[in-house]
Motif scaffolding. Sequence first.
Motif, PDB file in Angstrom:
ATOM      1  N   ASN A 231      36.053  38.720  37.210  1.00 48.97           N
ATOM      2  CA  ASN A 231      35.617  37.373  37.433  1.00 48.97           C
ATOM      3  C   ASN A 231      35.505  36.947  38.760  1.00 48.97           C
ATOM      4  O   ASN A 231      34.663  36.011  38.745  1.00 48.97           O
ATOM      5  CB  ASN A 231      36.778  36.556  36.640  1.00 48.97           C
ATOM      6  CG  ASN A 231      36.697  37.167  34.917  1.00 48.97           C
ATOM      7  OD1 ASN A 231      35.696  37.646  34.460  1.00 48.97           O
ATOM      8  ND2 ASN A 231      37.649  36.991  34.439  1.00 48.97           N
ATOM      9  N   GLY A 232      36.488  37.340  39.659  1.00 51.34           N
ATOM     10  CA  GLY A 232      36.386  36.631  40.894  1.00 51.34           C
ATOM     11  C   GLY A 232      35.115  36.839  41.594  1.00 51.34           C
ATOM     12  O   GLY A 232      34.620  36.258  42.312  1.00 51.34           O
ATOM     13  N   ILE A 233      34.878  38.392  41.585  1.00 51.68           N
ATOM     14  CA  ILE A 233      33.451  38.583  42.028  1.00 51.68           C
ATOM     15  C   ILE A 233      32.080  37.773  41.693  1.00 51.68           C
ATOM     16  O   ILE A 233      31.360  37.237  42.350  1.00 51.68           O
ATOM     17  CB  ILE A 233      33.085  39.953  42.097  1.00 51.68           C
ATOM     18  CG1 ILE A 233      34.287  41.125  42.615  1.00 51.68           C
ATOM     19  CG2 ILE A 233      31.574  40.468  42.444  1.00 51.68           C
ATOM     20  CD1 ILE A 233      34.256  42.621  42.436  1.00 51.68           C
ATOM     21  N   LEU A 234      32.114  37.929  40.192  1.00 49.25           N
ATOM     22  CA  LEU A 234      31.371  36.802  39.652  1.00 49.25           C
ATOM     23  C   LEU A 234      31.427  35.467  39.908  1.00 49.25           C
ATOM     24  O   LEU A 234      30.441  34.814  39.922  1.00 49.25           O
ATOM     25  CB  LEU A 234      31.598  36.969  38.043  1.00 49.25           C
ATOM     26  CG  LEU A 234      30.889  38.322  37.317  1.00 49.25           C
ATOM     27  CD1 LEU A 234      31.304  38.188  35.890  1.00 49.25           C
ATOM     28  CD2 LEU A 234      29.548  38.240  37.740  1.00 49.25           C
ATOM     29  N   SER A 235      32.545  34.872  40.273  1.00 40.74           N
ATOM     30  CA  SER A 235      32.532  33.443  40.663  1.00 40.74           C
ATOM     31  C   SER A 235      31.936  33.254  42.249  1.00 40.74           C
ATOM     32  O   SER A 235      31.693  31.932  42.395  1.00 40.74           O
ATOM     33  CB  SER A 235      34.259  32.924  40.571  1.00 40.74           C
ATOM     34  OG  SER A 235      34.775  33.563  41.870  1.00 40.74           O
TER      35      SER A 235
END
Length: 347
Positions: A231-235
């Motif tokens: 999720n952090g990468i996607l953000s």
Amino acid sequence: MIKRNFFERITFTLKDTEKLKKPIVVKQASDIKLRDLQNKLYATKDDRIQHNISKDIQLWQLGAKGENNVLFELKNSYLPLHILHDIKIASEENKAQLDFVVLTRKFILVIEVKNYYGNIKINDKDEFIRKVYRNKHLQFEEGFYSPIRQVQRQAIILENVLKQHEIINKTPIKHVVVFTNPKTILDMKEASTEVRQIVLRADQLVSYITKELKQKSPVHFLDNKMQEISNGILSHHQEKTFLHKDDTIDHKLLEETLETDIKDVQAPVRTLNHSELEEALRSYRKQQANKANLKAFHIFSNQTLEQLLQHRPITLAELKAIHGIGDNKVNAFGEELISIIQRYSCR
């Protein structure tokens, strides 16, 4: 990234599990560039411009075909992986477009995919050299920008972003270059051991990941932590096309691959009876719509029909590159569509 106090971190860790046993695709590839090219193609009547745009579309599809080969290997690895396909990320003034970011329990892997055809040598200085033959005689050779340096740069930019935003701390970030075209001849006899370990064929990728997972690592992520990092990468993913200056030799290799594929593969099967194929596709669409009690355009639109007639995909990877045909539709009736197109081929 969610900020937690000490007790929240303890609770988060205690509640985490290790149930994931197979890969999950967290993000699919974007087809924004393809749709943009197709819109430009439909908008112009100029034959020269249409020819150039059509070639760009074919080159895009060629790249997508190579990436789909890698995606197939990853999805069938039977390993607990998070797969992020086509990630665009920026760190200050630096931008990077990553073909794949794969999160494992012990490390993050950045994958650069090359689907071009050619005779490629990596010399004792780890330089990439393209050799051109005519009638089995070497005509000339020339160097091109190292895809290893390319993927190293991508990995550094990704690491900077993730550490800057405290998404990771001591997680190793590895990188590999994967050549997917079976006609590519790779000569790595003179290359360093390090380079030989990270330049792979598509069918070697899963073995590489499996081997690296057996190595020691400062981290071991459980399921919730993996999801949090994904999720952090996607953000920080930016859904737009970054413009890079094409490497001339790299572009030549792609164009030659396209010409080789057209000559060796496409020509025997792609001279189709257009009107009969269109009628068959419309009939199939209506049949599927009636089965599902849907309108015909819910199966695929007229625009998608036009692209099927124009591009005539004969593999699942090519079919997926058609606008309006995503994973669900490929899984539902991809094989049948390909069968219809092949059935109306002139042999």
